[in-house]
Motif scaffolding. Structure first.
Motif, PDB file in Angstrom:
ATOM      1  N   PHE A  10       0.841  -1.191   0.000  1.00 35.25           N
ATOM      2  CA  PHE A  10       0.000   0.000   0.000  1.00 35.25           C
ATOM      3  C   PHE A  10       0.881   1.247   0.000  1.00 35.25           C
ATOM      4  O   PHE A  10       1.781   1.372   0.841  1.00 35.25           O
ATOM      5  CB  PHE A  10      -0.918   0.019   1.226  1.00 35.25           C
ATOM      6  N   VAL A  12       0.910   4.898   0.926  1.00 35.23           N
ATOM      7  CA  VAL A  12       0.053   5.670   1.833  1.00 35.23           C
ATOM      8  C   VAL A  12       0.597   7.102   2.002  1.00 35.23           C
ATOM      9  O   VAL A  12       1.650   7.307   2.610  1.00 35.23           O
ATOM     10  CB  VAL A  12      -0.038   4.988   3.207  1.00 35.23           C
ATOM     11  N   ARG A  25      -9.007   6.110   5.780  1.00 33.49           N
ATOM     12  CA  ARG A  25      -8.527   4.892   5.128  1.00 33.49           C
ATOM     13  C   ARG A  25      -7.035   4.698   5.359  1.00 33.49           C
ATOM     14  O   ARG A  25      -6.571   3.580   5.605  1.00 33.49           O
ATOM     15  CB  ARG A  25      -8.825   4.945   3.633  1.00 33.49           C
ATOM     16  N   ALA A  26      -6.259   5.799   5.287  1.00 28.41           N
ATOM     17  CA  ALA A  26      -4.816   5.706   5.511  1.00 28.41           C
ATOM     18  C   ALA A  26      -4.530   5.194   6.914  1.00 28.41           C
ATOM     19  O   ALA A  26      -3.672   4.310   7.107  1.00 28.41           O
ATOM     20  CB  ALA A  26      -4.162   7.065   5.293  1.00 28.41           C
ATOM     21  N   SER A 112      -1.241  -0.989  -4.314  1.00 28.17           N
ATOM     22  CA  SER A 112      -2.451  -0.184  -4.190  1.00 28.17           C
ATOM     23  C   SER A 112      -2.095   1.182  -3.612  1.00 28.17           C
ATOM     24  O   SER A 112      -1.576   1.275  -2.497  1.00 28.17           O
ATOM     25  CB  SER A 112      -3.471  -0.884  -3.281  1.00 28.17           C
ATOM     26  N   LEU A 114      -3.102   4.875  -2.234  1.00 32.36           N
ATOM     27  CA  LEU A 114      -4.181   5.648  -1.637  1.00 32.36           C
ATOM     28  C   LEU A 114      -4.046   7.112  -2.046  1.00 32.36           C
ATOM     29  O   LEU A 114      -2.929   7.620  -2.147  1.00 32.36           O
ATOM     30  CB  LEU A 114      -4.142   5.548  -0.110  1.00 32.36           C
TER      31      LEU A 114
END
Length: 283
Positions: A10, A12, A25-26, A112, A114
């Motif tokens: 991820f 972030v 979400r982070a 992914s 963010l």
């Protein structure tokens, strides 16, 4: 946190100043992952402590990224999900992470990203300069000769130019901007974005430089410089004799002064003549 046998990496973003800018979400991702790769574990440790996140931290910076990436890949392949953060803002934007993401893609590991804080878009959105097209150049070279050479390469660029700059170089960079682009190109300097002393200085290169030199506080903190792009100019739009005069004057005078004199002699726009000369130098 991944539907495959591999874990997920991820990307972030973290706040660039105001801690309230981190997303829910982070925070959740940082709490759920097995470990967090951070540019500076001490700096990021304070952020994580603020939000009560007690994850394992791994240092990943420009000096160890190539070696550490292999270890992180092994953990991801074993099924662990990891997060990548930088000191502030979105990772990989003038920060480490490119090697790790590249190796994840090569190993077919899910990456992914963010959405979140980024100094570039934050500064541009409030600058009042064209944002439909812009080019981000990161930090300019530290050495003066290399810095000026890089700026000369960009002299004919019609898109808005965006740079990061540090406090100890800001006055030198502004002087070089004037030297290469002239006094009148529009410039906005955003400083300490989202923090208590957030400031936008706007005007021409000359007026922004004047403000910075007059106030030492404007030489502190993290900065984003946004320079208006060059106006497209065709040689056909100018009196050909003005160009001839300019080339003759340049044999004895600096470009800026030669352009001003040639423009006055022939009644043409100084900036247009100056821009054409810059473009000719890059051809």
């Amino acid at each position: 946190m991944s539907t495959s046998t591999h874990g997920t990496l991820f990307i972030v973003p973290t706040p660039i100043g105001n801690l309230g800018d981190i997303t829910e979400r982070a925070i959740q991702v940082l709490r759920d992952v097995a470990a967090i790769a951070a540019e500076d574990t001490r700096h990021s440790g304070q952020l994580l402590q603020h939000f009560g996140i007690k994850a394992e931290m791994i240092a990943l910076h420009e000096h160890n990224e190539r070696n550490k990436s292999q270890l992180l890949i092994q953990r991801l392949q074993a099924g662990e999900s990891l997060a990548l953060i930088s000191d502030a803002g979105t990772p990989l934007i003038s920060d480490p992470g490119y090697v790790l993401v590249q190796q994840c893609r090569a190993a077919n590991i899910r990456v992914s990203a963010l959405p979140g804080a980024c100094a570039i878009t934050t500064a541009l959105s409030a600058a009042g300069l064209p944002t439909d097209r812009f080019t981000f150049e990161g930090f300019l070279p530290a050495k003066p000769q290399q810095r000026r050479a890089k700026l000369k390469e960009l002299a004919a660029e019609v898109r808005t130019l965006v740079f990061y700059e540090s406090p100890h170089r800001i006055t030198h960079t502004l002087a070089d901007l004037r030297s290469v682009f002239g006094d009148e190109r529009p410039l906005v300097m955003a400083r300490e974005l989202t923090k208590q002393f957030e400031t936008y200085l706007h005007g021409t290169i000359a007026t922004v430089e004047e403000q910075v030199l007059a106030d030492s506080n404007q030489q502190r903190g993290e900065m984003v410089l946004m320079l208006g792009g060059a106006e497209p100019v065709a040689a056909d739009d100018l009196n050909p004799q003005a160009l001839v005069t300019l080339q003759l004057l340049r044999k004895e005078l600096p470009l800026k002064k030669a352009a001003a004199l040639a423009a006055e002699i022939h009644g043409v726009r100084k900036n247009a003549l100056y821009q054409l000369a810059l473009e000719a130098d890059q051809a």
